[in-house]
Design a protein around this motif. Sequence first.
Motif, PDB file in Angstrom:
ATOM      1  N   ASP A  51       2.681  -5.468 -12.170  1.00  0.00           N
ATOM      2  CA  ASP A  51       1.430  -6.076 -12.668  1.00  0.00           C
ATOM      3  C   ASP A  51       0.258  -5.102 -12.634  1.00  0.00           C
ATOM      4  O   ASP A  51      -0.616  -5.149 -13.484  1.00  0.00           O
ATOM      5  N   ASN A  52       0.248  -4.230 -11.626  1.00  0.00           N
ATOM      6  CA  ASN A  52      -0.856  -3.280 -11.478  1.00  0.00           C
ATOM      7  C   ASN A  52      -0.555  -1.904 -12.063  1.00  0.00           C
ATOM      8  O   ASN A  52      -1.250  -0.933 -11.798  1.00  0.00           O
ATOM      9  N   ASN A  53       0.501  -1.844 -12.844  1.00  0.00           N
ATOM     10  CA  ASN A  53       0.876  -0.635 -13.590  1.00  0.00           C
ATOM     11  C   ASN A  53       1.197   0.586 -12.714  1.00  0.00           C
ATOM     12  O   ASN A  53       1.047   1.715 -13.141  1.00  0.00           O
ATOM     13  N   TYR A  54       1.614   0.344 -11.478  1.00  0.00           N
ATOM     14  CA  TYR A  54       2.095   1.451 -10.644  1.00  0.00           C
ATOM     15  C   TYR A  54       3.509   1.823 -11.065  1.00  0.00           C
ATOM     16  O   TYR A  54       3.943   2.947 -10.891  1.00  0.00           O
ATOM     17  N   LEU A  55       4.208   0.836 -11.599  1.00  0.00           N
ATOM     18  CA  LEU A  55       5.599   0.995 -11.975  1.00  0.00           C
ATOM     19  C   LEU A  55       5.733   0.654 -13.451  1.00  0.00           C
ATOM     20  O   LEU A  55       5.338  -0.437 -13.879  1.00  0.00           O
ATOM     21  N   ASN A  56       6.228   1.597 -14.230  1.00  0.00           N
ATOM     22  CA  ASN A  56       6.402   1.380 -15.667  1.00  0.00           C
ATOM     23  C   ASN A  56       7.624   2.188 -16.087  1.00  0.00           C
ATOM     24  O   ASN A  56       7.585   3.419 -16.092  1.00  0.00           O
ATOM     25  N   GLU A  57       8.690   1.479 -16.431  1.00  0.00           N
ATOM     26  CA  GLU A  57       9.947   2.159 -16.697  1.00  0.00           C
ATOM     27  C   GLU A  57       9.894   3.047 -17.950  1.00  0.00           C
ATOM     28  O   GLU A  57      10.493   4.109 -17.979  1.00  0.00           O
ATOM     29  N   GLU A  58       9.157   2.614 -18.966  1.00  0.00           N
ATOM     30  CA  GLU A  58       9.041   3.426 -20.183  1.00  0.00           C
ATOM     31  C   GLU A  58       8.316   4.729 -19.860  1.00  0.00           C
ATOM     32  O   GLU A  58       8.734   5.813 -20.275  1.00  0.00           O
ATOM     33  N   ARG A  59       7.237   4.623 -19.106  1.00  0.00           N
ATOM     34  CA  ARG A  59       6.470   5.806 -18.707  1.00  0.00           C
ATOM     35  C   ARG A  59       7.341   6.747 -17.869  1.00  0.00           C
ATOM     36  O   ARG A  59       7.320   7.958 -18.048  1.00  0.00           O
ATOM     37  N   PHE A  60       8.131   6.166 -16.945  1.00  0.00           N
ATOM     38  CA  PHE A  60       9.039   6.970 -16.118  1.00  0.00           C
ATOM     39  C   PHE A  60      10.044   7.713 -17.007  1.00  0.00           C
ATOM     40  O   PHE A  60      10.242   8.920 -16.851  1.00  0.00           O
ATOM     41  N   ARG A  98       0.843  -1.212   0.000  1.00  0.00           N
ATOM     42  CA  ARG A  98       0.000   0.000   0.000  1.00  0.00           C
ATOM     43  C   ARG A  98       0.872   1.253   0.000  1.00  0.00           C
ATOM     44  O   ARG A  98       0.615   2.207  -0.711  1.00  0.00           O
ATOM     45  N   LYS A  99       1.901   1.241   0.844  1.00  0.00           N
ATOM     46  CA  LYS A  99       2.797   2.382   0.947  1.00  0.00           C
ATOM     47  C   LYS A  99       3.477   2.659  -0.410  1.00  0.00           C
ATOM     48  O   LYS A  99       3.575   3.801  -0.848  1.00  0.00           O
ATOM     49  N   MET A 100       3.908   1.596  -1.079  1.00  0.00           N
ATOM     50  CA  MET A 100       4.585   1.741  -2.374  1.00  0.00           C
ATOM     51  C   MET A 100       3.613   2.152  -3.483  1.00  0.00           C
ATOM     52  O   MET A 100       3.997   2.852  -4.407  1.00  0.00           O
ATOM     53  N   GLU A 101       2.358   1.717  -3.367  1.00  0.00           N
ATOM     54  CA  GLU A 101       1.343   2.153  -4.341  1.00  0.00           C
ATOM     55  C   GLU A 101       1.201   3.673  -4.270  1.00  0.00           C
ATOM     56  O   GLU A 101       1.170   4.347  -5.297  1.00  0.00           O
ATOM     57  N   HIS A 102       1.141   4.199  -3.057  1.00  0.00           N
ATOM     58  CA  HIS A 102       1.036   5.658  -2.891  1.00  0.00           C
ATOM     59  C   HIS A 102       2.303   6.349  -3.392  1.00  0.00           C
ATOM     60  O   HIS A 102       2.236   7.385  -4.058  1.00  0.00           O
ATOM     61  N   TYR A 103       3.445   5.764  -3.063  1.00  0.00           N
ATOM     62  CA  TYR A 103       4.753   6.314  -3.466  1.00  0.00           C
ATOM     63  C   TYR A 103       4.844   6.415  -4.995  1.00  0.00           C
ATOM     64  O   TYR A 103       5.294   7.426  -5.537  1.00  0.00           O
ATOM     65  N   CYS A 104       4.377   5.383  -5.678  1.00  0.00           N
ATOM     66  CA  CYS A 104       4.442   5.357  -7.145  1.00  0.00           C
ATOM     67  C   CYS A 104       3.326   6.181  -7.801  1.00  0.00           C
ATOM     68  O   CYS A 104       3.505   6.695  -8.905  1.00  0.00           O
ATOM     69  N   ALA A 105       2.191   6.281  -7.130  1.00  0.00           N
ATOM     70  CA  ALA A 105       1.073   7.043  -7.694  1.00  0.00           C
ATOM     71  C   ALA A 105       1.340   8.544  -7.605  1.00  0.00           C
ATOM     72  O   ALA A 105       0.911   9.315  -8.459  1.00  0.00           O
ATOM     73  N   TYR A 106       2.071   8.943  -6.567  1.00  0.00           N
ATOM     74  CA  TYR A 106       2.379  10.354  -6.350  1.00  0.00           C
ATOM     75  C   TYR A 106       3.247  10.924  -7.471  1.00  0.00           C
ATOM     76  O   TYR A 106       3.053  12.048  -7.912  1.00  0.00           O
ATOM     77  N   GLN A 107       4.206  10.130  -7.932  1.00  0.00           N
ATOM     78  CA  GLN A 107       5.150  10.595  -8.950  1.00  0.00           C
ATOM     79  C   GLN A 107       5.715   9.372  -9.655  1.00  0.00           C
ATOM     80  O   GLN A 107       5.887   8.328  -9.045  1.00  0.00           O
ATOM     81  N   GLU A 108       6.010   9.499 -10.962  1.00  0.00           N
ATOM     82  CA  GLU A 108       6.622   8.382 -11.684  1.00  0.00           C
ATOM     83  C   GLU A 108       7.938   8.021 -11.023  1.00  0.00           C
ATOM     84  O   GLU A 108       8.723   8.905 -10.673  1.00  0.00           O
ATOM     85  N   ARG A 109       8.198   6.736 -10.869  1.00  0.00           N
ATOM     86  CA  ARG A 109       9.435   6.266 -10.238  1.00  0.00           C
ATOM     87  C   ARG A 109      10.119   5.239 -11.129  1.00  0.00           C
ATOM     88  O   ARG A 109       9.454   4.513 -11.866  1.00  0.00           O
ATOM     89  N   CYS A 110      11.453   5.166 -11.000  1.00  0.00           N
ATOM     90  CA  CYS A 110      12.174   4.101 -11.693  1.00  0.00           C
ATOM     91  C   CYS A 110      12.326   2.936 -10.714  1.00  0.00           C
ATOM     92  O   CYS A 110      12.154   3.094  -9.506  1.00  0.00           O
ATOM     93  N   HIS A 111      12.642   1.763 -11.244  1.00  0.00           N
ATOM     94  CA  HIS A 111      12.762   0.561 -10.419  1.00  0.00           C
ATOM     95  C   HIS A 111      13.751   0.764  -9.269  1.00  0.00           C
ATOM     96  O   HIS A 111      13.489   0.352  -8.139  1.00  0.00           O
ATOM     97  N   ASP A 112      14.897   1.381  -9.569  1.00  0.00           N
ATOM     98  CA  ASP A 112      15.939   1.576  -8.551  1.00  0.00           C
ATOM     99  C   ASP A 112      15.434   2.381  -7.355  1.00  0.00           C
ATOM    100  O   ASP A 112      15.746   2.065  -6.208  1.00  0.00           O
ATOM    101  N   GLU A 113      14.660   3.435  -7.640  1.00  0.00           N
ATOM    102  CA  GLU A 113      14.127   4.275  -6.556  1.00  0.00           C
ATOM    103  C   GLU A 113      13.216   3.462  -5.633  1.00  0.00           C
ATOM    104  O   GLU A 113      13.276   3.601  -4.412  1.00  0.00           O
ATOM    105  N   VAL A 114      12.380   2.615  -6.236  1.00  0.00           N
ATOM    106  CA  VAL A 114      11.423   1.834  -5.457  1.00  0.00           C
ATOM    107  C   VAL A 114      12.150   0.779  -4.615  1.00  0.00           C
ATOM    108  O   VAL A 114      11.851   0.608  -3.430  1.00  0.00           O
TER     109      VAL A 114
END
Length: 154
Positions: free
Chosen positions: A51-60, A12-28
């Motif tokens: 899987d839930n599209n919170y993290l997408n490196e191309e989008r980042f 849940r915490k990471m979902e909020h972290y990723c939803a707030y701003q685009e993140r790269c894998h390393d940051e997460v």
Amino acid sequence: MQKSYTVEEAKRKMEHYCAYQERCHDEVVLKLKSLNMIPQAIDVIMVHLLDNNYLNEERFACSFARGKFRIKHWGKRRITNELKARNISRYNIERALKEIPEGEYLDAFHELADKQWEITLESNIQKKKKKVMDYLLRKGYESNLVQEKIYAFE
């Protein structure tokens, strides 16, 4: 003493972290390590975020390139280097650079160079050219572009 998180709480915490701003894998991954998550939990959470599209490196990468160009007026070389430092794939870097329209890129470059030329206080023309050239190279613009522009100043 640092709070410990269950996998669900961390998700849940990471979902909020990723939803707030685009993140790269390393940051997460770094953020999860700072929460004292074990490697197995990090893997489970990363898969969930992907899987839930919170993290997408191309989008980042695309968002990063657009933002750094429009807001900080960075050139393509600086953007490329910064993305490489974040372990973004070559494909995603190339895809991100396509987000910057060529005409807009050149307009921004010339505008930045002219502005820098005007505000650089240096009576010696050679030193002034060097200062402006160094500035534009630091911003990440291609050396051939910078040299052509510098030679145009007199």
